[in-house]
Scaffold this active site. Structure first.
Site: not given
Length: 360
Positions: A11, A75, A113, A137, A179-180, A286-287
């Site tokens: 992302g 992704r 991650n 995140d 988000m999360g 948010q991004r």
């Protein structure tokens, strides 16, 4: 000749461009030999299928304040990285071939991650890799902070800020979904900064009875009790659902009639309390947008250290942040680990001391 490849994976977020700019500037200023930069387009797919372009000073001019990524991203889930592509090709072998064909000295991966796990795999396969901690995140193991996180906190906080007046005017309960999915760092920080009454995190399963109790108590004991704001992580989970296996929970989600947990909560709260509930989802805002001042400085520091490491041939590391200092962490020690919010951490205890409920 020092040949460096760069890609942004997963992302997008703020400060990707700022980080790449800092890497470029640091290397160009300190390298003892001629340098070539290659940018792979759309993440690991660009490395697989030789979609790249040479990067020059012009590419890095004026991008410090620009969000997103000049290279594009995609992704490439780590769980499928060893599965053949649609043409039956080994994805890892494709990446290694491109790396070797360009005679790269190293590959810089800016990612979260999953991207870091792939970076570690490539490192184990013999490639020289430096990874950069990218994610809103803030859930990468081995680093106290990731770039993009603080900018996302600012945006999520502003979303909560804007809800206060309309919630007060109408005397409603407002849920702001932050988000999360697996971790709650973003809703935790935005919730505290935005003055949320209740914050729901994936790490602290909630009780709908407790939430309604908090809403009823505020309505009867607080002069501002005509409205209530909940900051809810998209991955918030009830205490009942937390007892299910992953397979059972996925099956239950498939039967959901609600778009997300926030809408399910809204329905339950309305039914139990009689209060009007509205849901706001800031989503991908948010991004987006430009990185804030903190992230610009932070990205510049990370990129500078990455440039130093490249010039000195220090590979196989994640550039990280610990105790206010930029350090390097071995990829093998951080890849595949998730940094969760500790329910017993000081920030949670401090929030509880101010009367913030976590629904438990």
């Amino acid at each position: 000749m020092l040949r460096i490849g760069m890609l942004t994976s997963g992302g997008d977020c703020q400060a990707l461009n700022a980080t790449m700019r800092a890497i470029y500037k640091s290397v160009m200023y300190n390298a003892k030999e001629p340098v070539e930069f290659y940018g792979f387009e759309d993440g690991y797919r660009g490395l697989m299928y030789k979609k790249y372009r040479m990067l020059t000073q012009t590419d890095f001019n004026g991008i410090l304040t620009i969000g997103g990524t000049i290279l594009g991203t995609s992704r490439t889930p780590f769980k499928t990285i060893r599965k053949p592509d649609e043409h039956g090709n080994d994805k890892v072998e494709l990446m290694k071939r491109t790396y070797n064909a360009l005679k790269l000295n190293c590959l810089v991966v800016l990612g979260g991650n999953g991207s870091v796990k792939t970076a570690n795999l490539l490192s184990q396969e013999g490639l020289n890799v430096v990874a950069m901690p990218k994610t809103i995140d803030n859930d990468l193991w081995g680093t106290d902070m990731t770039f993009g996180f603080q900018s996302a906190v600012d945006i999520a906080t502003r979303a909560i800020d804007e809800i206060h007046t309309t919630a007060s005017s109408h005397g409603r309960v407002f849920i702001v979904e932050i988000m999360g999915h697996k971790t709650g760092w973003l809703p935790l920080n935005a919730g505290i900064a935005g003055g949320a009454d209740i914050i729901l995190l994936p790490e602290i399963p909630y009780s709908i009875d407790k939430i309604c109790e908090v809403i009823d108590r505020k309505q009867t004991t607080n002069t501002n009790g005509r409205f209530m704001i909940l900051a809810v992580a998209e991955g918030a989970i009830s205490q009942e659902d937390a007892k299910l296996s992953k397979k059972e929970y996925r099956k239950k989600l498939e039967s959901y009639i609600f778009p997300s947990v926030s809408y399910k909560l809204a329905s339950e709260i309305e039914e139990r309390t009689g209060k009007e509930v509205r849901v706001t989802v800031p989503g991908h805002t948010q991004r987006g947008g430009m990185p804030d001042a903190y992230d610009r400085v932070f990205a510049s520091r990370l990129g500078s250290e990455a440039g130093r490491m490249i010039c000195h041939g220090e590979y196989g590391y994640l550039v990280a942040y610990k105790n206010r200092e930029i350090i390097k962490q071995p990829l093998a020690e951080v890849a595949g680990k998730l940094k969760l919010v500790d329910p017993n951490s000081s920030i949670i205890k401090e929030a509880r001391m101010m009367g913030i409920s976590f629904g438990d």
